[in-house]
Write an enzyme that holds these catalytic residues in place. Sequence first.
Site, PDB file in Angstrom:
ATOM      1  N   HIS A  38       0.876  -1.191   0.000  1.00 10.61           N
ATOM      2  CA  HIS A  38       0.000   0.000   0.000  1.00 10.61           C
ATOM      3  C   HIS A  38       0.907   1.233   0.000  1.00 10.61           C
ATOM      4  CE1 HIS A  38      -3.700   2.124   1.722  1.00 10.61           C
ATOM      5  NE2 HIS A  38      -2.759   2.948   2.125  1.00 10.61           N
TER       6      HIS A  38
ATOM      7  N   HIS B 137       1.677   5.190  -0.670  1.00  3.87           N
ATOM      8  CA  HIS B 137       1.340   6.579  -0.963  1.00  3.87           C
ATOM      9  C   HIS B 137       2.497   7.127  -1.804  1.00  3.87           C
ATOM     10  CE1 HIS B 137      -2.319   7.140   1.510  1.00  3.87           C
ATOM     11  NE2 HIS B 137      -1.863   6.024   2.070  1.00  3.87           N
TER      12      HIS B 137
ATOM     13  N   CYS C  46      -3.643  10.337   4.765  1.00  3.48           N
ATOM     14  CA  CYS C  46      -4.137  10.095   6.114  1.00  3.48           C
ATOM     15  C   CYS C  46      -4.131  11.438   6.840  1.00  3.48           C
ATOM     16  CB  CYS C  46      -3.228   9.082   6.821  1.00  3.48           C
ATOM     17  SG  CYS C  46      -3.642   8.854   8.549  1.00  3.48           S
TER      18      CYS C  46
END
Length: 301
Positions: free
Chosen positions: A204, A206, A237
């Site tokens: 995952h 970013h 986030c």
Amino acid sequence: MEKEVRLREVGPRDGLQNEQAWINTEDKINLINALGETGLPYIEMTSFVHPKWIPALADASEVVKGIKRRPGVTYGALVPNEKGLERALEAGIDEVSVFISASETHNQKNINKTIDETFPVLKNVIDVAKKEGKTVRGYVSTVFGCPYEGEINQSLLVRTVEQLMEMGVDELSLGDTIGVATPNRVKDVLSLLDFVPIDQIALHFHDTKGMAVANVVAGLEKGVIAFDGSVGGLGGCPYAPGAAGNVATEDLLYLFQGLGLHTGVDMDALLDCAMFVQGKLHKTLPSHNLQAKMGAGGERL
Ligand code: HMG
Ligand code: MG
């Protein structure tokens, strides 16, 4: 037979959680429905976190109850604790995503608990979810760096992953929350965590430093077959200042198509979803493939 990779769409959750603009419930539902038509096998729809902490997803129950389910698609949602699980089960989800950080300060800022206080909460959520017949995805955030502490303590990372695996998560998603990983670091972390079966790992990324696609290639080279992406490159986030969106799902798809890897996802349908969400947010999204399409005759915002 083409080798298969699994795309995990997290845009409606990771993407929209970070937006200041309120997106109407109906638009969220339309986005999820359209994503369901692209061939994506997994869609993370929303979060059952506290609405005061993430106001953008305060309509989680309405969204989950409003979507049209496509057979073969797993519809998941983020769940921080027992209260969130209760709400998620009542709304009707297929898969529960729990989350914890590899760094103490991010965990505290994100969920108001120490890492050690978080383990029993997650264990209980996972036990109940499994009894209810749900599959469970476990995120570890800040795997490659913490916005508050910088370097990650590797033994704490190993301990956190061990605990989640012992609790019985079906898939472990390793989060580069602030987008600082580079390919060799990705390989090193996968070697450190080689006690986890590789087909249970998802990555995952970013894309803060533009390394996400390179990092995915590093993951592929180590045998990872599941990757999280966010339509349009949405994401971030709110408790990780400065973090960019996830790598765009359509940029991952372009990479996988170029490598001859099978995903089952239709590029045009996915780009239509990205265009839809860009129109709703009234801003240019970071996805390269979306912007290439806009530049090639689509309407620029
Ligand atoms: P807290 O304030 O410590 O909660 O927040 P509490 O347990 O003390 O309870 C306080 C009140 O909140 C109680 O109500 C609870 O019932 C209620 P009262 O009795 O006062 O009326 N409550 C809830 N209400 C609705 N839904 C709930 C819930 N839980 C308690 N689930 C909490 C703790 C975990 C709730 C809060 O810190 C929170 O919601 N945090 C979420 C933050 C977040 O969503 N961050 C972004 C997601 S993580 C991420 O993006 C990273 C990831 O993408 C991977 C990566 O990139 O690395 C996954
Ligand atoms: Mg994330």
